[in-house]
Scaffold this active site. Structure first.
Site, mmCIF file in Angstrom:
data_model
loop_
_atom_site.group_PDB
_atom_site.id
_atom_site.type_symbol
_atom_site.label_atom_id
_atom_site.label_comp_id
_atom_site.label_asym_id
_atom_site.label_seq_id
_atom_site.Cartn_x
_atom_site.Cartn_y
_atom_site.Cartn_z
ATOM 1 N N HIS A 293 41.827 24.789 17.703
ATOM 2 C CA HIS A 293 43.234 24.652 17.344
ATOM 3 C C HIS A 293 44.131 24.879 18.544
ATOM 4 O O HIS A 293 45.330 25.160 18.385
ATOM 5 C CB HIS A 293 43.571 25.616 16.202
ATOM 6 C CG HIS A 293 42.777 25.300 14.978
ATOM 7 N ND1 HIS A 293 43.194 24.377 14.033
ATOM 8 C CD2 HIS A 293 41.550 25.716 14.578
ATOM 9 C CE1 HIS A 293 42.274 24.277 13.090
ATOM 10 N NE2 HIS A 293 41.260 25.071 13.395
ATOM 11 N N GLY B 65 27.810 44.494 41.265
ATOM 12 C CA GLY B 65 28.735 44.903 40.201
ATOM 13 C C GLY B 65 28.627 44.019 38.966
ATOM 14 O O GLY B 65 28.551 44.503 37.832
ATOM 15 N N ARG B 66 28.587 42.711 39.184
ATOM 16 C CA ARG B 66 28.565 41.785 38.036
ATOM 17 C C ARG B 66 27.182 41.673 37.402
ATOM 18 O O ARG B 66 26.997 40.903 36.457
ATOM 19 C CB ARG B 66 29.121 40.425 38.456
ATOM 20 C CG ARG B 66 28.479 39.824 39.694
ATOM 21 C CD ARG B 66 29.303 38.671 40.257
ATOM 22 N NE ARG B 66 28.790 38.169 41.521
ATOM 23 C CZ ARG B 66 29.101 38.664 42.714
ATOM 24 N NH1 ARG B 66 29.921 39.693 42.801
ATOM 25 N NH2 ARG B 66 28.614 38.134 43.819
ATOM 26 N N GLU C 41 42.368 50.230 41.071
ATOM 27 C CA GLU C 41 42.717 50.203 39.649
ATOM 28 C C GLU C 41 42.058 51.358 38.898
ATOM 29 O O GLU C 41 42.691 52.072 38.112
ATOM 30 C CB GLU C 41 42.248 48.884 39.006
ATOM 31 C CG GLU C 41 42.984 47.643 39.464
ATOM 32 C CD GLU C 41 42.364 46.978 40.671
ATOM 33 O OE1 GLU C 41 41.638 47.663 41.440
ATOM 34 O OE2 GLU C 41 42.620 45.787 40.881
ATOM 35 N N LYS D 119 31.245 51.252 40.837
ATOM 36 C CA LYS D 119 30.100 51.248 41.754
ATOM 37 C C LYS D 119 30.469 51.998 43.043
ATOM 38 O O LYS D 119 29.742 52.841 43.521
ATOM 39 C CB LYS D 119 29.681 49.803 42.034
ATOM 40 C CG LYS D 119 28.529 49.688 43.000
ATOM 41 C CD LYS D 119 28.094 48.245 43.198
ATOM 42 C CE LYS D 119 27.108 48.164 44.365
ATOM 43 N NZ LYS D 119 26.654 46.807 44.624
ATOM 44 N N LYS E 155 43.294 42.625 48.554
ATOM 45 C CA LYS E 155 43.279 44.091 48.509
ATOM 46 C C LYS E 155 43.949 44.653 49.756
ATOM 47 O O LYS E 155 44.773 45.569 49.682
ATOM 48 C CB LYS E 155 41.833 44.608 48.476
ATOM 49 C CG LYS E 155 41.129 44.522 47.146
ATOM 50 C CD LYS E 155 39.771 45.246 47.259
ATOM 51 C CE LYS E 155 38.848 44.887 46.127
ATOM 52 N NZ LYS E 155 37.489 45.400 46.287
ATOM 53 N N GLU F 68 32.556 34.612 40.740
ATOM 54 C CA GLU F 68 32.478 35.560 41.860
ATOM 55 C C GLU F 68 31.159 35.368 42.610
ATOM 56 O O GLU F 68 31.080 35.597 43.810
ATOM 57 C CB GLU F 68 32.622 37.011 41.360
ATOM 58 C CG GLU F 68 33.005 37.983 42.463
ATOM 59 C CD GLU F 68 33.334 39.394 41.971
ATOM 60 O OE1 GLU F 68 32.405 40.121 41.592
ATOM 61 O OE2 GLU F 68 34.521 39.771 41.974
#
Ligand code: F6P
Length: 544
Positions: free
Chosen positions: A374, A257-258, A206, A200, A513, A343
């Protein structure tokens, strides 16, 4: 949105819920509730587009639900919802509208529609050109992005695997750790690879680091035509151009963003599925938007689930919710929901910055069934914490869409029957439990010889009365997935409104950050001055 707003804990309904909890609701028992109400399943079953939700195995009864609905009305949920759809600046700390619903609305029906549809048309046309592999020469699409620029596509592509184009592989690289990108690069042919740099902001460390490495690999392996092999999806088209990417698909600051799966960020999904199926994904989400916008709260599924989340978090004190999709295609759904919910609502101050006197987002986690059974289901059944579980079952399989020998179909149908039986059994076991008396009457062939029977019975008993929700999809198709995800978005919106939060900012990711930027040069120069002793000590060890 009007400047005045009401936080849940300041409403009369919240006080009444507290009193109701103390008087009786704390001791709610699911088994007794079913025994006393033959209509309980029907009463707490809700239809929404593409989805059926069984809420009957929850700690809910008519008085509780009535109070929760009053709470929703006293905080003005319907007004907030309408304001969101109308494009009000609900994201008050960033001064932005919250209009992801406009991304899936039919042409001409909402604000920004012309821009949205122009970009959608261009992106889908590009996707179709890539899918024409004979001409495009592309066999591998690598999405480089993180958080909201990764989790949606990374969740949706495997979920809709049966609808994807054979021979066109999708890859997702998010982690700063080069151990994700590097091994993938060894499998790729630069002439047959399309990289999508999804960000965005186009500033995310990253994503830019992975994109730089991918570009260097492309050039080192003889790649020439960056314009053909790199595309960007971003609101920051200038930064993408400065990086050297000219094929860009934009979106807008009113898409969080999400909440961006439906925007250009969905490009890898569109390439995998094609335009028709991508439009079906949008239409499923839109159908859920209409449900949320138009259905009375009494039957409004996202609103009801959001209110249930408040009931469990703030009155019963439950800090966690487990999501168990009984469909392998939904294996990334829990990770997707972690960002969406945690978030959005992992906040400790309200819209005015006032510290909150109550808890907000639960921890959301999970794995697909039956794998989770399991691993950690032991704790869900017999552990000391009560953790509501959300089962997602899909009735029909999509195996017939795959190129498989016909003889496999009955075997796969049998696997599906077993899968669904497991899903039903888990919610049944969580609710029913098993008394010590029942355990005492049973033989346990694997029990240690000589262990007193009453001791063994205590180990083998289950408290039961553990709540769960079951969401049913007829099939996991594009429209169904769109509806499911939109349902979760509106559910998070609902609890955020009750909690008085701005669910659309994420300041909590900033501090780490900034500190990372401060530490980066120290890893090179070894300067540990002014650091706390632990960070300084670890820095020394990492420098070897
Ligand atoms: O982690 C913070 C965050 O800003 C998320 O909200 C976002 O989805 C992610 O980083 C990626 O950001 P971008 O799309 O700008 O690269």
């Amino acid at each position: 949105m009007a400047a005045s707003w009401m936080r849940g804990d300041r409403t009369p309904a919240w006080a009444d819920l507290s009193a109701h909890f103390a008087a009786s609701a704390a001791a709610f028992d699911l088994r007794a509730a079913f025994a006393s109400d033959a209509q309980r399943f029907e009463r707490f079953g809700f239809e929404a587009p593409h989805l059926y939700a069984d809420l009957s195995k929850n700690w809910l009864d008519a008085p509780t639900l009535a109070l929760l609905l009053r709470l929703a009305r006293e905080v003005g949920l319907e007004g907030w919802r309408d304001a969101m759809f109308a494009g009000a600046l609900l994201n008050n700390t960033e001064g932005r509208a919250v209009l992801h619903t406009a991304l899936r609305a039919p042409r001409g029906t909402v604000p920004c529609s012309d821009d949205v549809h122009a970009t959608l048309d261009a992106m889908l046309a590009f996707a179709e050109r890539v899918r024409d592999t004979a001409r495009s020469g592309i066999s591998d699409v690598v999405n480089i992005g993180i958080g909201g620029s990764d989790l949606g596509p990374q969740m949706a592509v495997p979920a809709l695997q049966a609808y994807t184009q054979p021979g066109l592989r999708s890859h997702f690289v998010s982690n700063l750790d080069g151990h994700e990108l590097a091994p993938l690069l060894t499998q790729l042919d630069p002439q047959r690879t399309l990289f999508i740099v999804a960000s965005k902001t186009f500033t995310t460390q990253e994503t830019l680091a992975n994109a730089e490495t991918a570009k260097a690999w492309f050039l080192a392996r003889g790649g020439r035509d960056i314009a053909r092999h790199f595309a960007a999806t971003t609101t920051n088209v200038d930064a993408a151009a400065a990086f050297g990417i000219t094929t860009t698909f934009g979106f807008w600051d009113w898409v969080g963003g999400r909440y961006s799966l439906w925007s250009a960020i969905g490009l890898p999904v569109a390439i995998a599925l094609g335009a028709t199926h991508f439009r079906a994904l949008l239409s499923g989400a839109h159908a859920m938007d209409r449900h949320f916008a138009e259905t009375p709260l009494e039957r409004n599924l996202p609103a009801l689930l959001g209110l249930l989340d408040v009931w469990y978090r703030n009155f019963h004190g439950l800090a966690s919710r487990s999501v168990a999709p009984y469909h392998q295609g939904l294996r990334r759904l829990p990770a997707y929901l972690q960002q969406l919910e945690m978030e959005s609502n992992g906040k400790r101050v309200d819209r005015d910055g006032e510290p909150l006197p109550f808890a907000t987002s639960p921890v959301v986690w999970g794995e697909p069934g039956t794998n989770g059974q399991h691993a950690y289901f032991q704790m869900l059944h017999q552990g000391s914490d009560v953790i509501p579980v959300e089962f997602i079952a899909v009735r029909d399989t999509s195996h017939a869409r795959l190129d498989l020998p016909p003889a496999l179909q009955p075997l796969l149908a049998d696997q599906q029957r077993k899968l669904l039986a497991n899903c039903l059994a888990q919610s049944q076991a969580l609710m029913m439990g098993k008394s010590e008396a029942q355990a005492l009457s049973e033989q346990a062939p694997t029990a240690a010889a000589g262990l007193p029977r009453d001791v063994l019975a205590r180990h083998r008993s289950f408290p039961g009365n553990r709540p769960s929700t079951t969401l049913l999809l007829e099939r996991l198709d594009p429209a169904g997935l769109g509806a499911l995800i939109a349902m979760y978005e509106h559910r998070v919106f609902t609890s955020g409104v009750v909690w008085g939060l701005n669910s659309f900012d994420q300041w909590g990711v900033e501090l780490g950050k900034a500190m990372c930027n401060g530490l980066l040069p120290r890893l090179d120069n070894g300067d540990a001055s002014g650091l706390d002793a632990s960070t300084a000590g670890l820095l020394r060890k990492l420098r070897g």
